[in-house]
Design a protein around this motif. Structure first.
Motif, mmCIF file in Angstrom:
data_model
loop_
_atom_site.group_PDB
_atom_site.id
_atom_site.type_symbol
_atom_site.label_atom_id
_atom_site.label_comp_id
_atom_site.label_asym_id
_atom_site.label_seq_id
_atom_site.Cartn_x
_atom_site.Cartn_y
_atom_site.Cartn_z
ATOM 1 N N ASP A 12 0.823 -1.218 0.000
ATOM 2 C CA ASP A 12 0.000 0.000 0.000
ATOM 3 C C ASP A 12 0.857 1.268 0.000
ATOM 4 O O ASP A 12 0.333 2.376 -0.078
ATOM 5 C CB ASP A 12 -1.006 -0.007 1.151
ATOM 6 C CG ASP A 12 -0.461 0.541 2.472
ATOM 7 O OD1 ASP A 12 0.778 0.591 2.627
ATOM 8 O OD2 ASP A 12 -1.269 0.894 3.339
ATOM 9 N N ALA A 125 -10.954 -1.799 0.720
ATOM 10 C CA ALA A 125 -11.307 -0.741 -0.228
ATOM 11 C C ALA A 125 -12.170 0.317 0.438
ATOM 12 O O ALA A 125 -11.920 1.527 0.305
ATOM 13 C CB ALA A 125 -12.035 -1.345 -1.434
ATOM 14 N N TYR A 128 -10.034 2.292 3.179
ATOM 15 C CA TYR A 128 -9.116 3.306 2.639
ATOM 16 C C TYR A 128 -9.894 4.555 2.229
ATOM 17 O O TYR A 128 -9.419 5.685 2.408
ATOM 18 C CB TYR A 128 -8.337 2.754 1.449
ATOM 19 C CG TYR A 128 -7.103 1.962 1.821
ATOM 20 C CD1 TYR A 128 -6.055 2.564 2.510
ATOM 21 C CD2 TYR A 128 -6.971 0.626 1.465
ATOM 22 C CE1 TYR A 128 -4.913 1.838 2.850
ATOM 23 C CE2 TYR A 128 -5.831 -0.106 1.792
ATOM 24 C CZ TYR A 128 -4.811 0.506 2.484
ATOM 25 O OH TYR A 128 -3.681 -0.206 2.821
ATOM 26 N N ALA A 208 -18.232 -0.225 -1.895
ATOM 27 C CA ALA A 208 -17.013 -1.028 -1.803
ATOM 28 C C ALA A 208 -17.420 -2.461 -1.464
ATOM 29 O O ALA A 208 -17.028 -3.004 -0.435
ATOM 30 C CB ALA A 208 -16.082 -0.455 -0.741
ATOM 31 N N VAL A 449 -15.378 1.581 -5.537
ATOM 32 C CA VAL A 449 -13.967 1.447 -5.199
ATOM 33 C C VAL A 449 -13.676 -0.037 -4.979
ATOM 34 O O VAL A 449 -14.562 -0.814 -4.610
ATOM 35 C CB VAL A 449 -13.634 2.275 -3.929
ATOM 36 C CG1 VAL A 449 -14.293 1.691 -2.696
ATOM 37 C CG2 VAL A 449 -12.123 2.404 -3.727
ATOM 38 N N GLY A 450 -12.445 -0.446 -5.221
ATOM 39 C CA GLY A 450 -12.055 -1.835 -4.989
ATOM 40 C C GLY A 450 -12.413 -2.738 -6.147
ATOM 41 O O GLY A 450 -12.516 -2.324 -7.298
ATOM 42 N N TRP A 451 -12.602 -4.011 -5.851
ATOM 43 C CA TRP A 451 -12.824 -5.017 -6.896
ATOM 44 C C TRP A 451 -14.110 -4.792 -7.678
ATOM 45 O O TRP A 451 -14.188 -5.139 -8.842
ATOM 46 C CB TRP A 451 -12.808 -6.407 -6.282
ATOM 47 C CG TRP A 451 -11.419 -6.909 -5.992
ATOM 48 C CD1 TRP A 451 -10.246 -6.232 -6.179
ATOM 49 C CD2 TRP A 451 -11.070 -8.185 -5.481
ATOM 50 N NE1 TRP A 451 -9.180 -7.014 -5.812
ATOM 51 C CE2 TRP A 451 -9.649 -8.221 -5.375
ATOM 52 C CE3 TRP A 451 -11.795 -9.307 -5.086
ATOM 53 C CZ2 TRP A 451 -8.965 -9.347 -4.900
ATOM 54 C CZ3 TRP A 451 -11.114 -10.423 -4.620
ATOM 55 C CH2 TRP A 451 -9.712 -10.435 -4.528
ATOM 56 N N ASN A 463 -5.767 -1.154 -3.014
ATOM 57 C CA ASN A 463 -6.979 -0.375 -2.766
ATOM 58 C C ASN A 463 -6.687 1.043 -2.282
ATOM 59 O O ASN A 463 -7.569 1.906 -2.326
ATOM 60 C CB ASN A 463 -7.853 -1.091 -1.733
ATOM 61 C CG ASN A 463 -8.411 -2.380 -2.275
ATOM 62 O OD1 ASN A 463 -9.169 -2.386 -3.232
ATOM 63 N ND2 ASN A 463 -8.032 -3.496 -1.665
ATOM 64 N N CYS A 466 -6.543 3.148 -5.379
ATOM 65 C CA CYS A 466 -7.882 3.050 -5.964
ATOM 66 C C CYS A 466 -8.856 3.950 -5.208
ATOM 67 O O CYS A 466 -9.654 4.686 -5.802
ATOM 68 C CB CYS A 466 -8.336 1.590 -5.926
ATOM 69 S SG CYS A 466 -9.963 1.266 -6.612
ATOM 70 N N ALA A 467 -8.789 3.909 -3.881
ATOM 71 C CA ALA A 467 -9.671 4.747 -3.061
ATOM 72 C C ALA A 467 -9.348 6.220 -3.228
ATOM 73 O O ALA A 467 -10.252 7.064 -3.272
ATOM 74 C CB ALA A 467 -9.552 4.344 -1.589
#
Length: 507
Positions: A12, A125, A128, A208, A449-451, A463, A466-467
């Motif tokens: 991260d 996700a 964050y 998320a 956000v996330g997957w 993540n 991404c966040a």
């Protein structure tokens, strides 16, 4: 003595921002960030200050001279990453970073009204995103999860024998008591409340919700008892409330796990572990009891392609190979496997298997009594799950044609995909919510956000960036006046708790 990053690295990049001499790479602004198995400390540049170790949320950074046992080789692994790279000290002055945490404070003008934001999902996700909102804005956050225990992937997806990785959950949990955050647990969107109701009650909503559905093999017999998704097995040993304690039957001597990613390795490692080694871990009690009575003596990890294409990371395979009491074997029945391992260049996935014992496994013979064995078999695509009433084996394409591997349990670990959430658009081909930089297509004020945003790629640390992108898009929209007009204040508590027995509320 320099520091070194070890097995549990979550990537991260918290350590990157903390390092005063820019000695940790790849950084988030470098092209190979997100593609390497972990981050690495340059021993030529490190000044032994320990700032990276203090910043690491998963206890992955240690002085190189303090590494012992299975971690001892990580000093060399860190140094090897820089073998053909110039020293960062030669090109960058100290205390310089081209990259740092997003400065959201600059986005929001002074005196801008506080936003009400709902975040659906308490996994990495979502957390964050919550962290960015609480630490960099004056937003009020409502955090929602369908389960009555927060944590998501960290709580129910990380293997119980990886306590350092689970420790990032402690960093996230410190936000649960923040004065601008309200928790709503046991609340399912689409059942207890709707997307429309959440949108009406908040300035913006961030979803998320992850990718909870396991991908299918698409072969006959996959629905037989004894054929399980890896998500079921992972939930079983982590005590997921929606997975029965009796979900995994360990009465067979051989288990086949289809897949060569980190989840497949986790499943194989837990199913072949000595229960005594797991007794002090976070494993669920019923799962530990089942492992104590397990008949499993061999776990086969099945890869459709060759060892050079395996999806596991170097740290996870090294951890698997260094265990006592479990033998790691490569099935050398297909000559392509041996050629790939022998010809592999340093650093490639196939090269990690150099030195591992290889043999042409006779699948008509029962597994050896001792020691327990893990077999990696490549170039094998499943054809059918065998068995009239329950699983008795897996038929695969092998050297010279089809072969049946006798097994009483088949676990598919071939990836995950998102599932539709009522009220949000959904792309069935990708298993994601259509979005642009986190903005849900055609739904101003809704974000992902996330997957569920990018597909099931990247680990916990992926993540963070991404966040940051999603929260940045939300704040840009807020300042530009692109959020829908607020229609009411905050969602009433009875609405969010309706229909779910035991739903919990904070403040």
């Amino acid at each position: 003595m320099p520091y070194a990053i070890t097995q549990t690295c979550c990537t991260d990049a918290s350590c990157v921002a903390a390092c005063p001499v820019n000695c940790i790479h790849p950084t988030p602004d470098e092209p190979d960030f997100g593609t390497t198995d972990m981050l690495y400390v340059d021993p030529r540049t490190c000044i032994d200050c320990g700032a990276c170790a203090d910043a690491c949320p998963v206890d992955a950074v240690h002085p190189a001279d303090a590494l012992t046992g299975a971690l001892a080789e990580y000093a060399a692994i860190n140094a090897d990453f820089y073998a053909d790279r110039p020293s960062s000290r030669a090109t960058e002055p100290p205390v310089f970073h081209a990259w740092g945490p997003p400065d959201f404070d600059r986005v929001i003008p002074a005196g801008f009204p506080a936003l009400d934001v709902a975040v659906v999902g308490t996994g990495p996700a979502g957390m964050y995103a919550v962290q960015d909102l609480l630490l960099h804005t004056n937003a009020r956050v409502t955090l929602i999860d369908r389960l009555r225990e927060p944590g998501g992937l960290v709580r129910f997806g990380v293997a119980p024998d990886h306590p350092s990785t689970k420790r990032i959950g402690e960093a996230f949990a410190r936000h649960h008591g923040h004065h601008r955050l309200r928790m709503r647990l046991g609340v399912q969107v689409g059942h207890d409340t709707t997307v429309e109701q959440l949108a009406a009650a908040h300035d913006a909503v961030i979803y998320a919700v992850g990718a909870s559905e396991a991908r299918a093999l698409g072969v006959p017999g996959e629905e037989l008892p004894g054929s399980l998704a890896a998500t079921t097995v992972v939930g079983w040993y982590n005590g997921h409330p929606e997975v029965a304690p009796s979900a995994v039957d360990l009465s067979a001597e051989r288990v086949v796990v289809v897949g060569t990613g980190n989840v497949a390795l986790d499943v194989a490692r837990i199913l072949s572990a000595d229960p005594a080694d797991l007794a002090g871990s976070a494993i669920a009690g019923p799962a530990l009891d089942a492992l104590r009575g397990s008949a499993v003596r061999e776990v086969v990890l099945l890869g459709r392609r060759g060892p050079q294409d395996a999806a596991y990371t170097r740290p996870e395979l090294l951890a698997l190979a260094r265990r006592n009491g479990v033998e790691l074997v490569v099935d050398d029945g297909d000559p392509r496997t041996g050629r790939a391992i022998d010809a592999a260049a340093a650093g490639e996935h196939a090269a990690l298997l150099q030195g591992v014992r290889r043999e042409a496994v006779d699948w008509s013979a029962p597994p050896p009594d001792r020691p327990r064995r893990l077999v990696l078999r490549f170039h094998s695509a499943p054809v059918a799950v065998a068995g009239p009433d329950r699983v008795s084996g897996l038929r695969v394409t092998g050297p010279g044609g089809e072969v049946e591997i006798p097994a009483g349990l088949v676990v598919r670990a071939v990836g995950h995909r998102g599932t539709p959430l009522p009220g949000l658009p959904f792309d069935d081909a990708t298993g994601t919510v259509p979005n642009a930089g986190g903005r849900v297509a055609g739904m101003p004020g809704s974000y992902v956000v996330g997957w569920i945003k990018r597909g099931s790629t990247g680990g916990i640390g992926a993540n963070r960036a991404c966040a940051a992108e999603t929260v940045g898009a939300l704040l840009d929209d807020a300042v530009a006046g692109r959020l829908p007009a607020r229609r009411r204040r905050r969602i009433p508590l009875p609405l969010l708790g309706r229909g779910r027995k035991g739903a919990s509320v904070s403040r």
